[in-house]
Structure formats: structure tokens, C-alpha cells
Design an enzyme around this catalytic site. Sequence first.
Site, PDB file in Angstrom:
ATOM      1  N   GLY A 253      -1.879  18.264 -74.336  1.00  0.00           N
ATOM      2  CA  GLY A 253      -2.232  18.847 -75.637  1.00  0.00           C
ATOM      3  C   GLY A 253      -1.339  20.038 -75.967  1.00  0.00           C
TER       4      GLY A 253
ATOM      5  N   ASP B  19      -7.288  24.757 -73.051  1.00  0.00           N
ATOM      6  CA  ASP B  19      -8.594  24.609 -72.392  1.00  0.00           C
ATOM      7  C   ASP B  19      -8.826  25.664 -71.321  1.00  0.00           C
ATOM      8  OD1 ASP B  19      -8.531  20.938 -72.374  1.00  0.00           O
ATOM      9  OD2 ASP B  19      -8.599  22.432 -73.983  1.00  0.00           O
TER      10      ASP B  19
ATOM     11  N   ARG C 189     -12.749  20.298 -74.181  1.00  0.00           N
ATOM     12  CA  ARG C 189     -13.189  19.138 -73.384  1.00  0.00           C
ATOM     13  C   ARG C 189     -14.374  19.552 -72.508  1.00  0.00           C
ATOM     14  NH1 ARG C 189      -8.183  16.674 -71.438  1.00  0.00           N
ATOM     15  NH2 ARG C 189      -7.828  15.532 -73.366  1.00  0.00           N
TER      16      ARG C 189
ATOM     17  N   ARG D 215      -5.245  25.030 -81.929  1.00  0.00           N
ATOM     18  CA  ARG D 215      -4.153  25.019 -80.941  1.00  0.00           C
ATOM     19  C   ARG D 215      -2.778  25.105 -81.589  1.00  0.00           C
ATOM     20  NH1 ARG D 215      -4.827  18.787 -78.779  1.00  0.00           N
ATOM     21  NH2 ARG D 215      -3.424  17.792 -80.288  1.00  0.00           N
TER      22      ARG D 215
HETATM   23  O1  F6P Z   1      -6.065  19.306 -73.704  1.00  0.00           O
HETATM   24  C1  F6P Z   1      -6.137  20.088 -74.809  1.00  0.00           C
HETATM   25  C2  F6P Z   1      -6.941  19.401 -75.872  1.00  0.00           C
HETATM   26  O2  F6P Z   1      -6.684  20.060 -77.067  1.00  0.00           O
HETATM   27  C3  F6P Z   1      -8.439  19.352 -75.570  1.00  0.00           C
HETATM   28  O3  F6P Z   1      -9.090  20.578 -75.816  1.00  0.00           O
HETATM   29  C4  F6P Z   1      -8.883  18.268 -76.498  1.00  0.00           C
HETATM   30  O4  F6P Z   1     -10.109  17.669 -76.139  1.00  0.00           O
HETATM   31  C5  F6P Z   1      -7.736  17.274 -76.332  1.00  0.00           C
HETATM   32  O5  F6P Z   1      -6.564  18.036 -76.056  1.00  0.00           O
HETATM   33  C6  F6P Z   1      -7.501  16.459 -77.577  1.00  0.00           C
HETATM   34  O6  F6P Z   1      -6.486  15.546 -77.212  1.00  0.00           O
HETATM   35  P1  F6P Z   1      -5.694  14.732 -78.336  1.00  0.00           P
HETATM   36  O7  F6P Z   1      -4.984  15.745 -79.200  1.00  0.00           O
HETATM   37  O8  F6P Z   1      -4.763  13.883 -77.545  1.00  0.00           O
HETATM   38  O9  F6P Z   1      -6.742  13.991 -79.099  1.00  0.00           O
END
Ligand code: F6P
Length: 419
Positions: free
Chosen positions: A16, A147, A195, A307
Amino acid sequence: MQNLKKRNVIVGQSGGPTSAINSSLAGVFRTAKERGYAKVYGMIHGVQGLMAGKYIDLSEHIQNGLDEELLKRTPAAYLGSCRYKLPKIHENMETFKKIFQILDDLEIDCFIYIGGNDSMDTIQKLSDYAILTGSEIRFVGCPKTIDNDLALTDHTPGYGSAAKYIGTSVKEVIRDGISMEMPHGMVSIVEIMGRNAGWLTGAAALAKGEDCPGPDAIYLPELPFDVDKFVAKCEDLLKVKNSVVVAVSEGIKTADGKYVSELGGGADYVDAFGHKQLTGTARYLADLLSSKLGCKTRAIELSTLQRAASHCASRVDILEAYEVGGAAMKAADEGDTGKMVVFVRTSDDPYQANTEVKDVHKIANDERLVPREWVNEEGDDVTPRFITYVRPLIQGDVAPIMVDGIPRHLAKPGFINML
Ligand code: F6P
């Protein structure tokens, strides 16, 4: 130090994205050049792209100080990221042979991977394969994830900036709610990423101050979520206030282990590491409250805003991200392999943290959760100890470089189309 080869470096970004991930990339690049490496290659979309022969020469993208400063302020993975799990070494030696052939063709001596717990699985496997086959390439991980759930490190770059954005945004949502008088009251539910770890959701408590009461409840994924108790709490709160604001983690589960996001249907998508896409938690709870209490509700899913919020980045976070990028490069240059750079905090106030390197085998695929004692007895708020921990990580600002009223990001001609 044994006579280590120092020809070229390759760096990748994985997992992520965050608003500090490119500051780490800049730190790797700067340190590699300072230590005399001829080329610094960037993998396009991490190891998955490398296997397809996709990489660039970063010197063509970071040509001067302005490029470097823009890169530090550019959110999400400049090189492109991936969620790609390498197979077990003995189950697919061909994959590893192919990767190492590419690395040898590029005369790589240091491989740096900027990522979270899943991405450290890549460093673990590649460094194990190098030892198995006698390759002298050094593999070092640079920590990254909003996270904040990486093991063995006090915190992780990307978290401080996301926490700052969450505390700021929750404060603004509270202010908006106070300004409107609803006939049957209003409940705003802010859904926050992280998560299975509640570090980000706990950061909603940063909204509290002399000028703001803070959120009325905070629900972390580390504790079971009781839907009926939640409805009753909101009903009681609406008896004494018109606007209620609640922060929930995307990963909250009921006592039987079911994600709340699944109660309302949620998404069926599952990534390469088996992580289910968590979305719709706030929507489900808002609709439930609306039907049970007859109040107005808002479901505010921060999603990727939290993020990618480089406009609200933490200066401490951006500087530390640059520092760990450099530290990862230094470690590889000096012979470390199969390691990840971690932070060791020595003081909260004044804040002081140093970097060390730790065995990636003790970090990959693991999770570090919020300690139970940092959550209140009732299970719907964090304690002052949590605030003492997070407060130093959100300090300072990194002013965006504005062009025509909007933050400027690093974007070399045609490069974005390559991603
Ligand atoms: O790992 C960071 C993160 O932003 C988590 O907090 C979140 O659940 C996940 O990635 C979302 O993943 P994606 O952007 O692949 O859906």
C-alpha cells in the site's frame, strides 16, 4: 569490511502506498550516489515489474535538488507498487533464477525494497536464495506502511503523516457536525484504514484539544465489535448531543470473527496475500443507525485520502522516511543482507529515535497490534499513553510546492503512462 562489489543498486516499492514512500526512495538514491554506485535502477511496480524487465535509471528522474524535493512531496509510489508474493524457493526455482539473471545482467550489488510486512517476505526469500546459491547481492528492506503494524520497530514511515491527516480530518468533521442542528440528531461514522491494526484509527483521538471535544467513540480492530452495544451507545449520546462522531477501523470484527464490512455485503476482492478488501463498514453502520434510531447519518470512508495526503504530511515522518531510505542503502553497502531497518525510540519528550537493522525473518508476514492497555476499559477509546506515543510522529509540516494553486508532484514526461 570484506571487498564488497559496489557497481549498481536497484530499488523497488511494494504494498500500500503512503505519502512518505517517495522520501524513502529519495534517501536510497542520494545515499547510493554518495557511496559511489554508478547506477540506481528503479523497479516499475516492484518485483512483479522487474520480472517483466520493467525498470528505469533513476538518475534520469532525479536530476537536481528540485526533483528530489518534489519527489519527497509526491504521494503514492513514484515507481509504481505491487502486491506480489514470491513463491516458496523450492517450489519454483525458475522464478528466482530469472530474477537473479536480471540482477546479474544489470550488475546489481544492492537490492533495496521499500515495503511493509508482506513486502519483507520478498526480501526474506531473495536473501535466502542468494545465500543458497552463493550470490553476493545484498538484500535490505526499508520499512513502509500507514498501518504501522511492522514488527520490531517502534513505528513505520507513512504512519505519522496518515495519523496527522486523520486527526486533522476528524477534527474538521466534528466541527462541521456541531455547526448543524438536526431534528433527530446526526451520527457521522469515519472509516479508517489499518486492516487488523488500530494504530491509524486510534489517531482519530488526536482531534481532541482545548478547541475540540474529539470523537465520541473509537473502535479498534484489536477488540471484538458489539453492534447492539454500539447502537445503544449512539442512542444514549443522541440524548445529550445533536452531533455524534465515531471513528471505526475498516477491520473491526464481531465476536465470531466476521468483518463488520461483510455484514453489509462488502467487496469480494482478495489480494495476492489473501487480504480481503475492507470497505463499507461505515456505510453498514450508518444505515443500521438510520433505521434503528431515525437519525441522520453520514458514512465517511477516508479510503486512499488518508495515505495520499501529502498536503498534510508530518515533517517528522518525511524526514524519518528519508533517513531509513539512506540507512537501508548504508546497511546494504556495508554488507548487510536479509535485514530491515527499524526505529528504536529512546525518548518521547523530547522525541528521540535511532535506526538499527534487524533480521527480516523475524518481521516478514508478522503484525504488531495496539497493546490492550493502550485502549480504555470500555473498549471505545484510546488512553493518554497512546497519545504520548503518536504525538511526536505527527509534528511539523512539509509545505507542498504549489503551482497554479495546486501541489506539484514529480512527473517526468511520459513516465506516468509507463506505470
Ligand atoms: O496496507 C496499507 C493499506 O492501505 C491498508 O490499510 C488497507 O487495508 C490496504 O492497504 C488496502 O489495500 P488496497 O489499496 O490494495 O486495496
